[in-house]
Design an enzyme around this catalytic site. Structure first.
Site, PDB file in Angstrom:
ATOM      1  N   CYS A 121      77.218  75.816  28.596  1.00  8.42           N
ATOM      2  CA  CYS A 121      75.959  75.187  28.178  1.00  8.42           C
ATOM      3  C   CYS A 121      75.708  75.393  26.684  1.00  8.42           C
ATOM      4  CB  CYS A 121      74.790  75.824  28.921  1.00  8.42           C
ATOM      5  SG  CYS A 121      74.754  75.473  30.673  1.00  8.42           S
ATOM      6  N   GLU A 123      82.270  70.743  27.707  1.00 13.67           N
ATOM      7  CA  GLU A 123      82.746  70.596  29.091  1.00 13.67           C
ATOM      8  C   GLU A 123      84.266  70.697  29.183  1.00 13.67           C
ATOM      9  OE1 GLU A 123      80.834  67.044  30.611  1.00 13.67           O
ATOM     10  OE2 GLU A 123      78.898  68.074  30.646  1.00 13.67           O
ATOM     11  N   CYS A 146      69.461  76.297  32.403  1.00 14.14           N
ATOM     12  CA  CYS A 146      69.962  76.637  33.736  1.00 14.14           C
ATOM     13  C   CYS A 146      69.804  78.138  34.000  1.00 14.14           C
ATOM     14  CB  CYS A 146      71.423  76.214  33.867  1.00 14.14           C
ATOM     15  SG  CYS A 146      72.572  77.381  33.120  1.00 14.14           S
ATOM     16  N   GLU A 200      72.977  76.282  25.182  1.00 16.37           N
ATOM     17  CA  GLU A 200      72.196  77.483  24.869  1.00 16.37           C
ATOM     18  C   GLU A 200      73.111  78.693  24.688  1.00 16.37           C
ATOM     19  OE1 GLU A 200      71.733  75.269  27.243  1.00 16.37           O
ATOM     20  OE2 GLU A 200      69.706  75.321  28.060  1.00 16.37           O
ATOM     21  N   CYS A 219      71.932  80.561  31.853  1.00 18.92           N
ATOM     22  CA  CYS A 219      71.418  80.726  30.485  1.00 18.92           C
ATOM     23  C   CYS A 219      70.194  81.635  30.496  1.00 18.92           C
ATOM     24  CB  CYS A 219      71.077  79.371  29.874  1.00 18.92           C
ATOM     25  SG  CYS A 219      72.556  78.406  29.488  1.00 18.92           S
ATOM     26  N   ASN A 279      76.689  71.584  24.388  1.00 23.91           N
ATOM     27  CA  ASN A 279      77.492  71.902  25.575  1.00 23.91           C
ATOM     28  C   ASN A 279      78.926  71.412  25.424  1.00 23.91           C
ATOM     29  OD1 ASN A 279      76.160  69.343  25.781  1.00 23.91           O
ATOM     30  ND2 ASN A 279      76.667  69.217  27.944  1.00 23.91           N
TER      31      ASN A 279
END
Ligand code: THU
Length: 162
Positions: free
Chosen positions: A76, A67, A115, A78, A118, A65
């Site tokens: 994210c 940020e 999430c 993924e 994703c 991830n």
């Protein structure tokens, strides 16, 4: 069950207490996901996620991830991994994705579920390649494996609604 059973959404999943119960290839994917989680740029949440994607051609692509001070601009693990995989190998279907996480640098015991955004991308990828892929959520004390990523997001939005 109550009277709503007809509408109950159920799907199968497998649960393991240790990675050693999985195949060597899966253990390798988990290892790679754990390794790449260390590269996360998780400056704000201190929650570092690692994803390892196994492609149908045997190639493994990893992502963590990333940020941002403007929070929604981050992404994210993924999706970092899947988008990179697609950018490099646009015609190769995904076979498996492993997700792992560290909280404050410590591996998380429980499996970490992807999430909703994703999951939406997982569905797009299954549809575009015309085949499902497996999701492995790997905690240090529990691992969950789901055979079809799309099962994680019932009543999802797809291109046929456009
Ligand atoms: N995160 C992921 O990378 N994958 C998930 O499935 C859940 C959340 C990241 C996003 C953010 O950088 C941090 O974890 C905390 O939400």
């Amino acid at each position: 069950m109550n009277s709503n059973e007809r509408g109950l959404y159920k799907f199968p999943f497998e649960e393991y207490a240790s990675a050693t119960e999985l195949s060597e290839q899966e253990q390798n994917l988990i290892h790679k996901a754990r390794e790449v989680a260390q590269n996360a740029y998780s400056h704000y949440s201190k929650f570092s996620v690692g994803a390892a994607v196994l492609l149908e051609n045997g190639e493994i692509i990893t992502g963590s991830n990333q940020e941002n001070a403007a929070y929604p601009s981050g992404l994210c693990a993924e999706r970092v991994a899947l988008f990179y995989a697609s950018a490099q190998h646009p015609d190769v279907p995904v076979k498996q994705i492993v997700v792992t996480a560290l909280r404050n640098q410590k591996p998380i015991e429980e499996p970490v579920p992807p999430c909703g955004s994703c999951r939406q991308v997982f569905i797009e990828w299954e549809k575009r390649f015309g085949q499902p892929f497996e999701v492995i959520m790997a905690g240090t004390r529990k691992i969950i494996k789901i055979k079809q990523a799309g099962w994680l997001l019932p009543f999802n939005f797809q291109s046929n609604f456009l």
